[in-house]
Design an enzyme around this catalytic site. Structure first.
Site, short mmCIF file in Angstrom:
data_model
loop_
_atom_site.label_atom_id
_atom_site.label_comp_id
_atom_site.label_asym_id
_atom_site.label_seq_id
_atom_site.Cartn_x
_atom_site.Cartn_y
_atom_site.Cartn_z
N GLY A 38 -9.21 -37.84 -14.26
CA GLY A 38 -9.35 -36.76 -15.23
C GLY A 38 -10.91 -35.96 -15.08
N GLY A 39 -11.73 -36.97 -14.80
CA GLY A 39 -13.02 -36.21 -14.71
C GLY A 39 -13.70 -35.84 -16.15
N GLY A 180 -29.20 -22.69 -25.42
CA GLY A 180 -28.21 -22.05 -24.83
C GLY A 180 -27.08 -21.85 -25.13
N ALA A 181 -26.67 -20.20 -25.11
CA ALA A 181 -25.68 -19.68 -25.76
C ALA A 181 -24.90 -19.30 -24.63
CB ALA A 181 -26.39 -18.55 -26.54
N ILE A 184 -20.47 -23.63 -23.65
CA ILE A 184 -20.62 -24.72 -24.26
C ILE A 184 -21.27 -24.75 -25.69
CG2 ILE A 184 -21.57 -27.40 -24.18
CD1 ILE A 184 -20.32 -27.26 -21.31
N GLU A 203 -31.69 -18.90 -27.27
CA GLU A 203 -30.97 -18.60 -25.73
C GLU A 203 -32.41 -17.80 -25.15
OE1 GLU A 203 -28.45 -18.52 -23.70
OE2 GLU A 203 -30.03 -17.46 -22.40
N ILE A 269 -27.91 -25.96 -21.56
CA ILE A 269 -28.59 -24.86 -20.59
C ILE A 269 -27.97 -24.58 -19.04
CG2 ILE A 269 -30.75 -24.82 -21.92
CD1 ILE A 269 -32.14 -26.24 -19.52
N HIS A 444 7.45 -6.38 -30.15
CA HIS A 444 6.37 -6.09 -31.09
C HIS A 444 6.71 -7.11 -32.25
CE1 HIS A 444 4.28 -3.89 -34.17
NE2 HIS A 444 5.37 -3.89 -34.96
C1 LIG Z 1 -18.04 -29.84 -23.33
C2 LIG Z 1 -17.28 -29.14 -22.02
C3 LIG Z 1 -16.35 -28.21 -22.27
C4 LIG Z 1 -15.68 -27.73 -21.19
N1 LIG Z 1 -14.56 -26.89 -21.47
C5 LIG Z 1 -14.22 -26.08 -20.19
C6 LIG Z 1 -13.06 -25.19 -20.39
O1 LIG Z 1 -12.70 -24.83 -21.60
N2 LIG Z 1 -12.37 -24.58 -19.47
C7 LIG Z 1 -13.03 -24.88 -18.09
O2 LIG Z 1 -12.56 -24.33 -17.31
N3 LIG Z 1 -13.95 -25.65 -17.90
C8 LIG Z 1 -14.77 -26.29 -18.95
N4 LIG Z 1 -15.63 -27.04 -18.89
C9 LIG Z 1 -16.16 -27.33 -17.58
C10 LIG Z 1 -15.26 -28.61 -16.79
O3 LIG Z 1 -15.14 -29.57 -17.41
C11 LIG Z 1 -15.64 -28.42 -15.36
O4 LIG Z 1 -15.70 -27.43 -14.56
C12 LIG Z 1 -14.65 -29.47 -14.46
O5 LIG Z 1 -14.71 -30.80 -15.04
C13 LIG Z 1 -14.93 -29.77 -13.04
O6 LIG Z 1 -14.09 -30.37 -12.36
P1 LIG Z 1 -14.61 -31.39 -11.07
O7 LIG Z 1 -13.27 -32.04 -10.85
O8 LIG Z 1 -15.18 -30.46 -10.23
O9 LIG Z 1 -15.58 -32.47 -11.86
P2 LIG Z 1 -15.55 -33.48 -12.78
O10 LIG Z 1 -14.42 -33.27 -14.04
O11 LIG Z 1 -17.00 -33.67 -13.21
O12 LIG Z 1 -15.10 -34.75 -12.01
C14 LIG Z 1 -15.92 -35.43 -11.11
C15 LIG Z 1 -15.50 -36.82 -11.13
O13 LIG Z 1 -16.22 -37.56 -9.97
C16 LIG Z 1 -16.48 -38.65 -10.24
N5 LIG Z 1 -17.78 -39.14 -9.63
C17 LIG Z 1 -18.81 -38.51 -9.29
N6 LIG Z 1 -19.62 -39.09 -8.39
C18 LIG Z 1 -18.92 -40.24 -7.70
C19 LIG Z 1 -19.05 -41.09 -7.00
N7 LIG Z 1 -20.21 -41.12 -6.02
N8 LIG Z 1 -18.07 -41.87 -6.54
C20 LIG Z 1 -16.73 -42.05 -7.24
N9 LIG Z 1 -16.80 -41.12 -8.37
C21 LIG Z 1 -17.58 -40.00 -8.52
C22 LIG Z 1 -16.82 -38.75 -11.87
O14 LIG Z 1 -16.75 -39.95 -12.29
C23 LIG Z 1 -15.84 -37.63 -12.24
O15 LIG Z 1 -14.73 -38.12 -12.86
C24 LIG Z 1 -15.96 -27.80 -19.96
C25 LIG Z 1 -17.16 -28.89 -19.71
C26 LIG Z 1 -17.72 -29.42 -20.79
C27 LIG Z 1 -18.99 -30.32 -20.61
#
Ligand SMILES: Cc1cc2nc3c(=O)[nH]c(=O)nc-3n(C[C@H](O)[C@H](O)[C@H](O)COP(=O)(O)OP(=O)(O)OC[C@H]3O[C@@H](n4cnc5c(N)ncnc54)[C@H](O)[C@@H]3O)c2cc1C
Length: 465
Positions: A38-39, A180-181, A184, A203, A269, A444
């Site tokens: 789920g990242g 940072g504005a 996040i 900001e 930021i 509506h």
């Molecule tokens: C507080 C917060 C709120 C946010 N709110 C929003 C929102 O409302 N809407 C929106 O669209 N975006 C939002 N974002 C941004 C969003 O979270 C990211 O754009 C998104 O998670 C990116 O997805 P990704 O799959 O590219 O990377 P990630 O979600 O960062 O996933 C990358 C994965 O790679 C894994 N990884 C990294 N290096 C390695 C390695 N060498 N070997 C194995 N695994 C590795 C990590 O463990 C991670 O699970 C928010 C971010 C934050 C921090």
């Protein structure tokens, strides 16, 4: 050694969506993650932050607007720990769902830290230090990004924090500075302010949400001032130091040198791509000067068979953009019909109060490009549903080509505007004009009527204003 058609490094919204699509297309697929499925998005980003923002919305109404709605209580208790617990439950539920999806689609899940051993070989080291190697015709890098922190600012996780601590901590700071504005910054400002934490947002650029349309920033600044959130825009942080009890920050800008103290500072930021510990340089994979992986419209890097998607490509660091890239990437690998993404028209959503949602060109960008435009704007003050909700700050603004009415961009601030975006992005994709949107009868009373009214306004015949 196990052999795959597709191996994806990183199980965030870019990686896991790509894995599902690859498997659906009959490719033998594996996904690797060093810590979770789920990242950032599902574990510590989009999903838990939106759960906290829902709590914040209710907390704000109870604390500040009870009288207006006719609620009264002698002792209102807000338990922030419960809010965090609820946000963790939302996150857990979704991340378990990703595990289920991997099983359902026969995607092999390998937990460990991944690195290139050769163009077609990945070595994976688990938390016990055990290393295995796997081979794949295609390797997709989806490793995301991490918070950017200037080296002089020492994140200690207690007084100086990033989003990670902010999202997981169960106690609120007594006072806060948010640096940072961007999305996040303003989202945490909304959460903490709703629970009564005094704070200042600093900001460097001259306005809140500096990448949005100017008028959105002005409207948000007005709403934040009403909520007693102090904003210090146009000020660059010169120093940030933690002490036993809190933080001291010095910033300089239009108001000269400003010194601030608070219990906690949140650094928000920006982000930098996680591209440095994967052995990419040895493989000859080209990076931009900001460390993002260079890709073409197929999501291919300069090395055939090596692909990249999501935040690590530094395009638009948003979950849904990563997922869309993931689908396009899988379809290109499988050689089936796909699309080219238009990054300029990707939806952008910020869940501060009031919410902000947009896509396409701002009014200034359209003018700078020398385009002849017409602008239709409609305030939520004149929308029945918004009045009923008691949530009527803000408006919808549509930017369209003056002659043909083609939609060039839309900017909204107000109640649930993030939910209104898809109507206009679909309209843009289907090349509908403002005249056609205005003709589409909207139920509506709904907030979506504001879109129809803004389209009428662009055509020069507003009905309800
Ligand atoms: C507080 C917060 C709120 C946010 N709110 C929003 C929102 O409302 N809407 C929106 O669209 N975006 C939002 N974002 C941004 C969003 O979270 C990211 O754009 C998104 O998670 C990116 O997805 P990704 O799959 O590219 O990377 P990630 O979600 O960062 O996933 C990358 C994965 O790679 C894994 N990884 C990294 N290096 C390695 C390695 N060498 N070997 C194995 N695994 C590795 C990590 O463990 C991670 O699970 C928010 C971010 C934050 C921090």
């Amino acid at each position: 050694m196990e052999n795959y058609d597709v191996v994806i490094i990183g199980a965030g919204p870019a990686g896991y969506v790509c894995a599902v699509r690859s498997a659906q297309l009959g490719l033998k697929t594996a996904i690797i993650d060093k810590q979770w499925l789920g990242g950032v998005c599902l574990n510590v980003g989009c999903v838990p932050s939106k759960a906290l923002l829902r709590n914040a919305e209710i907390a704000h109404i109870l604390r500040e607007r009870g009288r207006e709605f006719g609620f009264s209580f002698d002792n209102l208790t807000l338990d922030y720990e419960v809010a965090v617990k609820r946000s963790r439950q939302a996150s857990d539920r979704l991340t378990k769902g990703v595990g289920f999806l991997m099983k359902k689609n026969n995607v092999a899940v390998l937990m460990g830290s991944a690195k290139f051993a050769a163009r077609d070989t990945i070595s994976i080291t688990d938390t016990d230090g055990k290393t295995i190697e796997i081979k794949s015709k295609n390797i997709i890098i989806a490793t995301g990004a991490q918070t950017m922190v200037p080296p002089a600012w020492k994140v200690d996780g207690k007084h100086i924090i990033t989003y990670l601590e902010a999202i997981l901590q169960t106690k609120l700071p007594e006072s806060a500075i948010i640096i940072g504005a961007g999305a996040i910054g303003v989202e945490f400002a909304t959460i903490w302010n709703s629970y009564g934490v005094p704070m200042t947002i600093v900001e460097m650029l001259p306005r809140l949400l500096p990448l949005e349309d100017d008028e959105v920033s002005t409207e948000l600044a007005r709403a934040f001032a009403k909520r007693k959130i102090t904003t210090l825009v146009g000020h660059k942080v010169d120093s940030l130091e933690a002490s036993e009890t809190g933080v001291t920050l010095q910033a300089s800008g239009d108001k000269g040198v400003v010194s601030l103290k608070a219990a906690q500072a949140l650094v928000a930021i920006g982000f930098r791509p996680n591209s440095h510990e994967l052995g990419l340089v040895e493989q000859g994979v080209k990076l931009t000067d900001k460390g993002a992986i260079e890709i073409d419209e197929r999501m291919s890097t300069n090395i055939p068979g090596t692909w990249a998607i999501g935040d690590v490509t530094g395009k638009l660091m948003l979950a849904h953009v990563g997922s869309a890239q993931g689908i396009v990437c899988a379809e290109n690998i499988a050689g089936v019909e796909t699309v080219q993404l238009n990054y300029e028209m990707m939806p952008r959503a910020t869940y501060c109060q009031p919410q902000v949602a947009s896509f396409g060109l701002t009014e200034n960008q359209a003018k700078e490009r020398g385009m002849e435009i017409k602008v239709g704007k409609f305030p939520f003050q004149a929308n029945g549903k918004a009045l009923g909700l008691g949530d009527y700050a803000g408006w919808v603004k549509i930017i369209a080509d003056a002659k043909y009415g083609e939609i060039l961009g839309a900017h909204m601030i107000g109640p649930e505007v993030t939910e209104l975006l898809p109507e206009l992005t679909s309209a843009q994709m289907m090349e509908l004009t403002t005249s056609e949107i205005a003709r589409n009868v909207h139920a509506h009373p709904t907030l979506s009527e504001a879109l129809m009214e803004a389209a009428h306004a662009a055509e020069g015949h507003s009905i309800n204003i």
